[in-house]
Scaffold this motif. Structure first.
Motif, PDB file in Angstrom:
ATOM      1  N   ASN A   1       0.778  -1.233  -0.056  1.00  0.00           N
ATOM      2  CA  ASN A   1      -0.043  -0.059   0.117  1.00  0.00           C
ATOM      3  C   ASN A   1       0.817   1.351   0.162  1.00  0.00           C
ATOM      4  OD1 ASN A   1      -2.423  -1.228  -0.145  1.00  0.00           O
ATOM      5  ND2 ASN A   1      -3.002  -0.944   2.148  1.00  0.00           N
TER       6      ASN A   1
ATOM      7  N   SER B   1       1.520   8.843   4.910  1.00  0.00           N
ATOM      8  CA  SER B   1       0.771   8.035   6.008  1.00  0.00           C
ATOM      9  C   SER B   1       1.906   7.028   6.621  1.00  0.00           C
ATOM     10  CB  SER B   1      -0.363   7.105   5.213  1.00  0.00           C
ATOM     11  OG  SER B   1      -0.847   7.924   4.238  1.00  0.00           O
TER      12      SER B   1
ATOM     13  N   GLY C   1      -7.233  -5.557   1.007  1.00  0.00           N
ATOM     14  CA  GLY C   1      -5.983  -5.635   1.724  1.00  0.00           C
ATOM     15  C   GLY C   1      -5.855  -5.469   3.183  1.00  0.00           C
ATOM     16  N   LEU C   2      -6.541  -4.375   3.564  1.00  0.00           N
ATOM     17  CA  LEU C   2      -6.246  -3.870   4.873  1.00  0.00           C
ATOM     18  C   LEU C   2      -7.493  -4.835   5.780  1.00  0.00           C
ATOM     19  CD1 LEU C   2      -5.784   0.028   4.900  1.00  0.00           C
ATOM     20  CD2 LEU C   2      -4.217  -1.948   5.382  1.00  0.00           C
TER      21      LEU C   2
HETATM   22  P1  ADP Z   1      -6.700  -1.356  -1.977  1.00  0.00           P
HETATM   23  O1  ADP Z   1      -6.569  -2.930  -2.682  1.00  0.00           O
HETATM   24  O2  ADP Z   1      -7.887  -0.655  -2.430  1.00  0.00           O
HETATM   25  O3  ADP Z   1      -5.235  -0.629  -1.827  1.00  0.00           O
HETATM   26  P2  ADP Z   1      -6.703  -1.730   1.032  1.00  0.00           P
HETATM   27  O4  ADP Z   1      -7.807  -2.613   2.056  1.00  0.00           O
HETATM   28  O5  ADP Z   1      -5.446  -2.098   1.084  1.00  0.00           O
HETATM   29  O6  ADP Z   1      -7.327  -1.894  -0.539  1.00  0.00           O
HETATM   30  O7  ADP Z   1      -6.858  -0.316   1.484  1.00  0.00           O
HETATM   31  C1  ADP Z   1      -7.932   0.612   1.534  1.00  0.00           C
HETATM   32  C2  ADP Z   1      -7.945   2.000   0.944  1.00  0.00           C
HETATM   33  O8  ADP Z   1      -7.041   2.688   2.084  1.00  0.00           O
HETATM   34  C3  ADP Z   1      -7.299   2.120  -0.167  1.00  0.00           C
HETATM   35  O9  ADP Z   1      -7.965   1.965  -1.371  1.00  0.00           O
HETATM   36  C4  ADP Z   1      -6.609   3.552  -0.271  1.00  0.00           C
HETATM   37  O10 ADP Z   1      -7.611   4.432  -0.517  1.00  0.00           O
HETATM   38  C5  ADP Z   1      -6.393   3.633   1.310  1.00  0.00           C
HETATM   39  N1  ADP Z   1      -5.089   3.292   1.648  1.00  0.00           N
HETATM   40  C6  ADP Z   1      -4.339   2.404   2.269  1.00  0.00           C
HETATM   41  N2  ADP Z   1      -3.079   2.405   2.406  1.00  0.00           N
HETATM   42  C7  ADP Z   1      -2.713   3.804   2.043  1.00  0.00           C
HETATM   43  C8  ADP Z   1      -1.613   4.495   2.119  1.00  0.00           C
HETATM   44  N3  ADP Z   1      -0.376   3.999   2.611  1.00  0.00           N
HETATM   45  N4  ADP Z   1      -1.470   5.887   1.680  1.00  0.00           N
HETATM   46  C9  ADP Z   1      -2.947   6.305   1.176  1.00  0.00           C
HETATM   47  N5  ADP Z   1      -3.797   5.569   1.200  1.00  0.00           N
HETATM   48  C10 ADP Z   1      -3.999   4.396   1.766  1.00  0.00           C
END
Ligand code: ADP
Length: 253
Positions: free
Chosen positions: A157, A242, A217-218
């Motif tokens: 990410n 972030s 992912g998260l």
């Molecule tokens: P994705 O597959 O969309 O990256 P995640 O569940 O990993 O899904 O993350 C959810 C959302 O959180 C992402 O779509 C993004 O908008 C935001 N995000 C996650 N990590 C970051 C980061 N390091 N910087 C900015 N935005 C982030």
């Protein structure tokens, strides 16, 4: 008198049991609704790429044989959308894994080599700078496979949502080791932060189209962290970057 007392006691017990029962049913109902919501979200998310693939395949059939450009564009779109679907299905399988079956093996892990290896693997794969701080606690006590998976989600990410270098560092408190992954990218508006770990949650539809994210992912990271009693702290400033910090307990929980 004695009889009345016994009756009263029975009634109290019955009331208590019925409270417990109602509480349990409520929890089950909530769980069921969450599950329903998840299935409906998953279907919806998978429908979009399928529709795109279908329409490009039709275009390809209609005009692709005479027009090389149309063929090229259609095939590229089909490849992209299939890759997106493939990733989503793998992540959905990850989320569906039975947690009871996932054995957790706590071992002592040397922290610096662990972070360095993860950083160099990311560097190899994406030709980006992942910098590891040299000063840090020597060990964590955790599950190697799960911690690595967790790190890769956060590192990925950090890479996706920034252009510059990504930093890894660790400090400690009396009870926890804190591992931070910091990027200097687009950042996250404060209102979105509490929702980031929800399944399919994405901050903006457009900016994720470019990166092809799934929003899972998260959610996976949260599940993995729960298994190890790790909490994840997010700090972010829009336009500046972030940081995601893992609070790893020093003792097995
Ligand atoms: P994705 O597959 O969309 O990256 P995640 O569940 O990993 O899904 O993350 C959810 C959302 O959180 C992402 O779509 C993004 O908008 C935001 N995000 C996650 N990590 C970051 C980061 N390091 N910087 C900015 N935005 C982030």
């Amino acid at each position: 008198y004695e009889k009345i007392e016994i009756l009263d006691k029975n009634r109290d017990e019955l009331t208590e049991i019925s409270y417990t029962f109602n509480g349990m049913m409520e929890k089950l109902e909530q769980h069921y609704q969450k599950q329903q919501q998840f299935v409906s979200n998953a279907s919806h998310e998978l429908k979009t790429p399928i529709t795109v693939i279908e329409s490009y395949a039709k275009l390809l059939l209609r005009r692709g044989f005479d027009n090389k450009e149309v063929a090229q564009e259609s095939l590229q779109a089909i490849v992209n959308e299939s890759a997106h679907m493939h990733e989503m299905v793998l992540q959905l399988l990850d989320l569906a894994k039975n947690k009871e079956q996932l054995a957790v093996h706590y071992v002592q892990l040397e922290l610096n080599p662990l972070l360095k290896k993860a950083a160099s693997q990311m560097q190899q794969a994406y030709h980006r700078s992942f910098i590891v701080d040299t000063e840090m606690p020597k060990y964590i006590y955790s599950d190697e496979k799960i911690v690595k998976q967790l790190l890769f989600i956060l590192l990925d990410n950090a890479r996706k949502y920034s252009d510059g270098e990504v930093q890894l560092r660790a400090t400690e408190t009396s009870s926890h080791v804190l591992i931070t992954i910091q990027d200097f990218g687009i950042g996250i508006p404060e209102a979105h932060i509490p929702h980031l770990f929800e399944r399919f949650y994405r901050v903006g539809e457009d900016r994720n189209r470019k990166t092809g994210g799934t929003g899972l992912g998260l959610a996976i990271a949260q599940e993995l962290a729960n298994q190890l009693a790790i909490t994840i702290e997010v700090k972010s400033i829009v336009g500046k970057g972030s940081s995601f910090t893992l609070h790893v307990p020093k003792e097995e929980q």
